[in-house]
Design a protein around this motif. Sequence first.
Motif, PDB file in Angstrom:
ATOM      1  N   VAL A 128      13.403  -2.960   0.495  1.00  0.00           N
ATOM      2  CA  VAL A 128      13.499  -3.383  -0.637  1.00  0.00           C
ATOM      3  C   VAL A 128      12.673  -2.786  -1.717  1.00  0.00           C
ATOM      4  N   ILE A 129      13.070  -2.054  -2.933  1.00  0.00           N
ATOM      5  CA  ILE A 129      12.411  -1.739  -3.682  1.00  0.00           C
ATOM      6  C   ILE A 129      11.506  -2.697  -4.946  1.00  0.00           C
ATOM      7  N   ALA A 130      10.701  -2.486  -4.919  1.00  0.00           N
ATOM      8  CA  ALA A 130       9.976  -2.830  -6.154  1.00  0.00           C
ATOM      9  C   ALA A 130       9.979  -2.536  -7.380  1.00  0.00           C
ATOM     10  N   TYR A 131      10.727  -2.572  -8.683  1.00  0.00           N
ATOM     11  CA  TYR A 131      11.201  -2.216  -9.603  1.00  0.00           C
ATOM     12  C   TYR A 131      10.601  -1.883 -10.880  1.00  0.00           C
ATOM     13  N   ASP A 132       9.897  -0.936 -10.908  1.00  0.00           N
ATOM     14  CA  ASP A 132       8.659  -1.376 -12.200  1.00  0.00           C
ATOM     15  C   ASP A 132       7.496  -2.577 -12.135  1.00  0.00           C
ATOM     16  N   ARG A 133       7.359  -3.636 -11.692  1.00  0.00           N
ATOM     17  CA  ARG A 133       6.278  -4.335 -10.878  1.00  0.00           C
ATOM     18  C   ARG A 133       6.608  -5.230  -9.968  1.00  0.00           C
ATOM     19  N   LEU A 134       5.092  -4.301  -9.374  1.00  0.00           N
ATOM     20  CA  LEU A 134       4.809  -4.718  -8.368  1.00  0.00           C
ATOM     21  C   LEU A 134       4.609  -6.080  -7.439  1.00  0.00           C
ATOM     22  N   ILE A 135       5.426  -6.187  -6.328  1.00  0.00           N
ATOM     23  CA  ILE A 135       5.577  -7.587  -5.756  1.00  0.00           C
ATOM     24  C   ILE A 135       3.920  -7.039  -4.772  1.00  0.00           C
ATOM     25  N   LYS A 136       3.816  -8.605  -4.826  1.00  0.00           N
ATOM     26  CA  LYS A 136       2.022  -8.092  -3.547  1.00  0.00           C
ATOM     27  C   LYS A 136       2.390  -9.551  -2.627  1.00  0.00           C
ATOM     28  N   ASN A 137       1.236  -8.495  -1.610  1.00  0.00           N
ATOM     29  CA  ASN A 137       1.227  -9.719  -0.331  1.00  0.00           C
ATOM     30  C   ASN A 137       2.577  -9.511   0.376  1.00  0.00           C
ATOM     31  N   ALA A 138       3.817  -8.386   0.556  1.00  0.00           N
ATOM     32  CA  ALA A 138       4.474  -8.471   1.277  1.00  0.00           C
ATOM     33  C   ALA A 138       4.842  -6.847   1.426  1.00  0.00           C
ATOM     34  N   SER A 139       5.729  -7.063   3.007  1.00  0.00           N
ATOM     35  CA  SER A 139       5.666  -5.218   3.094  1.00  0.00           C
ATOM     36  C   SER A 139       6.967  -4.470   2.478  1.00  0.00           C
ATOM     37  N   ILE A 140       6.992  -4.298   1.271  1.00  0.00           N
ATOM     38  CA  ILE A 140       7.703  -3.621   0.555  1.00  0.00           C
ATOM     39  C   ILE A 140       7.787  -2.329   1.368  1.00  0.00           C
ATOM     40  N   ASP A 141       9.229  -1.339   0.333  1.00  0.00           N
ATOM     41  CA  ASP A 141       9.527  -0.579   1.316  1.00  0.00           C
ATOM     42  C   ASP A 141       8.999   0.312   0.328  1.00  0.00           C
ATOM     43  N   LEU A 142       9.358   0.381  -1.043  1.00  0.00           N
ATOM     44  CA  LEU A 142       8.788   1.325  -1.327  1.00  0.00           C
ATOM     45  C   LEU A 142       8.999   0.374  -3.199  1.00  0.00           C
ATOM     46  N   TYR A 143       7.976   1.152  -4.488  1.00  0.00           N
ATOM     47  CA  TYR A 143       7.769   0.858  -5.821  1.00  0.00           C
ATOM     48  C   TYR A 143       6.507   1.815  -6.101  1.00  0.00           C
ATOM     49  N   VAL A 144       8.623   1.793  -7.203  1.00  0.00           N
ATOM     50  CA  VAL A 144       8.277   2.312  -8.454  1.00  0.00           C
ATOM     51  C   VAL A 144       8.410   2.440 -10.253  1.00  0.00           C
ATOM     52  N   SER A 145       7.421   2.655 -10.786  1.00  0.00           N
ATOM     53  CA  SER A 145       7.396   2.161 -12.449  1.00  0.00           C
ATOM     54  C   SER A 145       6.648   3.290 -12.841  1.00  0.00           C
ATOM     55  N   PHE A 146       6.077   2.833 -14.157  1.00  0.00           N
ATOM     56  CA  PHE A 146       5.501   3.547 -14.953  1.00  0.00           C
ATOM     57  C   PHE A 146       3.859   3.463 -14.626  1.00  0.00           C
ATOM     58  N   ASP A 147       3.125   4.486 -14.413  1.00  0.00           N
ATOM     59  CA  ASP A 147       1.610   3.997 -13.953  1.00  0.00           C
ATOM     60  C   ASP A 147       0.716   3.900 -15.352  1.00  0.00           C
ATOM     61  N   ASN A 148       1.182   1.893 -14.884  1.00  0.00           N
ATOM     62  CA  ASN A 148       0.387   0.764 -15.796  1.00  0.00           C
ATOM     63  C   ASN A 148      -0.911   0.562 -16.862  1.00  0.00           C
ATOM     64  N   GLU A 149      -1.482   1.449 -15.456  1.00  0.00           N
ATOM     65  CA  GLU A 149      -2.827   1.202 -15.753  1.00  0.00           C
ATOM     66  C   GLU A 149      -3.443   2.542 -17.718  1.00  0.00           C
ATOM     67  N   ARG A 150      -2.640   3.871 -16.858  1.00  0.00           N
ATOM     68  CA  ARG A 150      -2.305   5.256 -17.787  1.00  0.00           C
ATOM     69  C   ARG A 150      -1.222   4.062 -18.968  1.00  0.00           C
TER      70      ARG A 150
END
Length: 355
Positions: A128-150
């Motif tokens: 599973v890849i989390a796209y743009d938004r993170l999925i919490k509390n699960a062992s996702i395999d990859l997260y790709v987004s923009f730097d939201n804090e920035r």
Amino acid sequence: MTKKNRWRLMVLLFISLFVGACAPAEQAVKKNPEKTVVAANDETVKIGFSMDTLKEERWLKDQALFKEAVEALGAEVEIVAANGDDALQITQAETLIQQGIDLLVIVPHNAEATAAIVHKAHSAGIKVIAYDRLIKNASIDLYVSFDNERVGELQAEAILELVPKGNYVYIGGATTDNNVHLIKKGVFNVLQPAIDQGDIKVVYDQWTEDWSPEKAFLNMTEALAANNNQIDAVIAANDATAGGVIQALAAQGLAGKIPVAGQDAELAAVQRIVGGTQTMTVYKPIQILTEQVASLAVRMAKGDTITTARAVNNGKVDVPSILLAPIPVTIDNLQDTVIKDGFHTQSDVYGQAAK
Ligand code: BGC
């Protein structure tokens, strides 16, 4: 045929019928563990894309560009959208899993609720890849987004430069979306020193349920009323909410008089920048995101292990992560960013704004 031979023939027939009947079941059972082999054998890789919503303009771009990017790699994609409904997003993802996808890409509506999908996908041997938004509390395999804090920092930097002193309003996004907390953190990273010095005062600070422009309108109307319209600047978490804010300002004859920041470089927002009612937006080149995710998804479906320079903790694991750079856009660099990239055409931006 002797009696003995007839008996042998019957046994052989029985064995072949038995093996034939078992074969499909055995394939079905082995399907998931053998997914990488299937892909390596050059069978078409099938990606599932479970989206939260298609309500906002940006998600329509994500949908179209992701399909284009996956297909350009010779793979297939099945796309579903859940209209902001958590239960529906889970059911739709289950259907994708049952349909035999090789990898699942998710834009979660709810950062916590979608963990259930991750468990189901993993039990079926699907990454599973989390796209743009993170999925919490699960062992996702990859997260790709923009730097939201920035994103938040860029918004606050632009507005603080214009309004170094005064009353600020912060209109956040939907609390179910992990991005809103990162964006807000970024905004306050920049504002806090000015708050501590007493130069600026945040007189209203509210989340916006489901990122709804109507709710943002109501919140901004409330903020204006509670402060006798004495507001000097507004930072809204995205362009949809900025649109609601600007309508509320317009109702008080204040649109264009108070700086407003948004995010997404939606066409309506870019037109408002040209028209002078919105000060800035944050442009996130969606095509870079879709191309990165498509290429990584296909590689992962084929069994490649992806290593990334960064990791983001999601409450359960350190998720390998890629965070792309957002770009601040004002009237000064509109031409060299969104228009130059073909994100919007010159005539879409200026033609309609001129009306
Ligand atoms: C995205 C924004 C979008 C918002 C509302 C956020 O997670 O990063 O680009 O405007 O959701 O859909």
